[in-house]
Motif scaffolding. Structure first.
Motif, PDB file in Angstrom:
ATOM      1  N   LEU A 265       0.614  -1.114   0.024  1.00  0.00           N
ATOM      2  CA  LEU A 265      -0.122   0.009  -0.026  1.00  0.00           C
ATOM      3  C   LEU A 265       0.798   1.237  -0.091  1.00  0.00           C
ATOM      4  O   LEU A 265       0.578   2.304  -0.654  1.00  0.00           O
ATOM      5  CB  LEU A 265      -0.898  -0.058   1.276  1.00  0.00           C
ATOM      6  N   ILE A 266       1.644   1.331   1.099  1.00  0.00           N
ATOM      7  CA  ILE A 266       2.740   2.403   1.116  1.00  0.00           C
ATOM      8  C   ILE A 266       4.031   1.781   1.024  1.00  0.00           C
ATOM      9  O   ILE A 266       4.579   1.050   1.592  1.00  0.00           O
ATOM     10  CB  ILE A 266       2.414   3.114   2.421  1.00  0.00           C
ATOM     11  N   GLU A 267       4.834   2.602   0.125  1.00  0.00           N
ATOM     12  CA  GLU A 267       6.365   1.990  -0.042  1.00  0.00           C
ATOM     13  C   GLU A 267       7.031   2.093   1.172  1.00  0.00           C
ATOM     14  O   GLU A 267       7.009   2.980   1.962  1.00  0.00           O
ATOM     15  CB  GLU A 267       7.053   3.097  -1.211  1.00  0.00           C
ATOM     16  N   ASN A 268       7.889   1.052   1.164  1.00  0.00           N
ATOM     17  CA  ASN A 268       8.771   0.961   2.362  1.00  0.00           C
ATOM     18  C   ASN A 268       7.927   0.947   3.906  1.00  0.00           C
ATOM     19  O   ASN A 268       8.391   1.435   4.958  1.00  0.00           O
ATOM     20  CB  ASN A 268       9.979   2.011   2.633  1.00  0.00           C
ATOM     21  N   LYS A 269       6.627   0.798   3.911  1.00  0.00           N
ATOM     22  CA  LYS A 269       5.982   0.665   5.139  1.00  0.00           C
ATOM     23  C   LYS A 269       4.904  -0.812   5.251  1.00  0.00           C
ATOM     24  O   LYS A 269       4.301  -1.040   4.097  1.00  0.00           O
ATOM     25  CB  LYS A 269       5.120   1.777   5.321  1.00  0.00           C
ATOM     26  N   THR A 270       4.838  -1.365   6.301  1.00  0.00           N
ATOM     27  CA  THR A 270       3.819  -2.429   6.615  1.00  0.00           C
ATOM     28  C   THR A 270       2.483  -1.911   7.289  1.00  0.00           C
ATOM     29  O   THR A 270       2.510  -1.514   8.226  1.00  0.00           O
ATOM     30  CB  THR A 270       4.335  -3.516   7.070  1.00  0.00           C
TER      31      THR A 270
END
Length: 363
Positions: A159-164
């Motif tokens: 969903l969001i780059e570099n984020k879970t």
């Protein structure tokens, strides 16, 4: 993030509309849609939303690039509500496995208050939906259960780059209560057939049914406030020629000038009718701005020459204007709408916005 607005005031020039091949070969519209670029496909859908739903929406925007939050096209209602159109340009029919991430974006960004909850959310696929995808839309509870099941593999890390984004208990509750009934679709055949009845269709897909120039505006008897600026500049040109101050009342004693004055108003309103026709066809006036820009480029050096007086400058510039090539605009190149009277009138529109004047003497 790039935002393109497709409202009644502004629609940008779109990539496929400049594709001259559409006038050189016959290709079925459905096939041509499949050949659009990703960006061109989104622009086509935004254009369709504007052209086919003018009375429905206040504004239509296309959002391109990263950060669209799952909304390729946003349509805004007068009351501030929104519809979202998510476009998918694939080489085959859209499958559920290709769409879980988009369902995830819709739920998460609404949950996180990054975007408002839409009134409707439309999935638009260039090759339409597969049987499995249609079945999924017919059984909205399957979207809910499938999204929860696929969250970790399809959504959490994408969903969001570099984020879970984990499926927390609060977020899970939100999905369990989410109204998936807002999700719907339009088939590509339906979109094309609705688009066929718009002026845009000719520019997208070719054919032999060209838009017609069917608006004629005659100068009103009384001078409108909107035309006073360019007319005052013409009166200044007359004043230089006659070596006396000429105004809206005193011009009546000069029969030669009165005849010219009437012709100049006719020219202005000819260009005004062209502008209105452009707005009717394209739902905006961008193409008229193209004509004005090109006309200014064509006469900007000429008006710097030496002239006997303002009237001499006015008449010679009008003649020069008829020689300016405006074929950069599809209104002239494809529709052949622009005549010499329009070209002269465009100069008056430029004068009305203070881009040019006819004075040759310093005040």
């Amino acid at each position: 993030m790039i935002v393109t607005t497709f409202n009644l005031m502004q629609i940008n020039k779109m990539e496929p509309l400049d594709d001259k091949s559409i006038f050189q070969s016959v290709i079925p519209p459905l096939q041509r849609v499949k050949e659009f670029s990703d960006e061109g496909f989104e622009e086509f859908i935004a254009e369709w939303a504007v052209a086919c739903a003018k009375t429905k929406y206040k504004d239509v925007y296309r959002i391109g690039g990263a950060g669209d939050k799952g909304r390729d096209v946003i349509a805004e209602y007068e009351n501030g509500e929104f519809d979202y159109y998510q476009c998918k340009k694939y080489s085959s029919q859209l499958q559920p496995s290709q769409y879980w991430l988009e369902f995830g974006k819709l739920c998460y960004f609404v949950y996180n208050k990054d975007i408002p909850m839409p009134k409707k959310y439309y999935i638009i696929a260039s090759h339409d939906l597969s049987k499995k995808m249609r079945s999924l839309l017919d059984n909205k509870e399957d979207i809910r259960s499938g999204l929860i099941r696929e969250w970790e593999n399809k959504c959490s890390k994408h969903l969001i780059e570099n984020k879970t984004i984990n499926l927390t208990s609060e977020f899970l509750t939100f999905i369990q209560n989410f109204n998936f009934n807002i999700i719907d679709t339009y088939s590509m055949n339906t979109i094309i057939e609705e688009h066929r009845h718009t002026h845009y269709f000719y520019f997208r897909f070719g054919g032999n049914i060209k838009p017609k120039r069917n608006i004629i505006i005659e100068p009103p008897t009384d001078i409108e406030n909107s035309e006073r600026k360019y007319l005052k500049k013409i009166l200044e040109a007359y004043s230089e020629n006659k070596n006396e101050d000429i105004n809206f009342k005193s011009i009546n004693k000069f029969s030669d000038l009165l005849k010219d004055f009437s012709s100049r108003r006719q020219e202005y309103y000819s260009a005004e009718s062209l502008k209105r026709c452009i707005r009717d066809i394209f739902s905006n006036e961008n193409e008229f701005e193209v004509l004005k820009t090109e006309m200014f480029s064509g006469i900007s050096d000429f008006v710097q020459f030496d002239f006997k007086d303002g009237f001499d400058k006015l008449k010679k510039t009008m003649h020069e204007a008829t020689r300016v090539n405006l074929s950069i605009s599809r209104v002239d190149n494809d529709l052949h709408f622009v005549g010499n009277t329009d070209k002269k009138g465009i100069c008056h529109h430029l004068a009305n916005q203070d881009s040019i004047n006819w004075r040759t003497r310093n005040e």
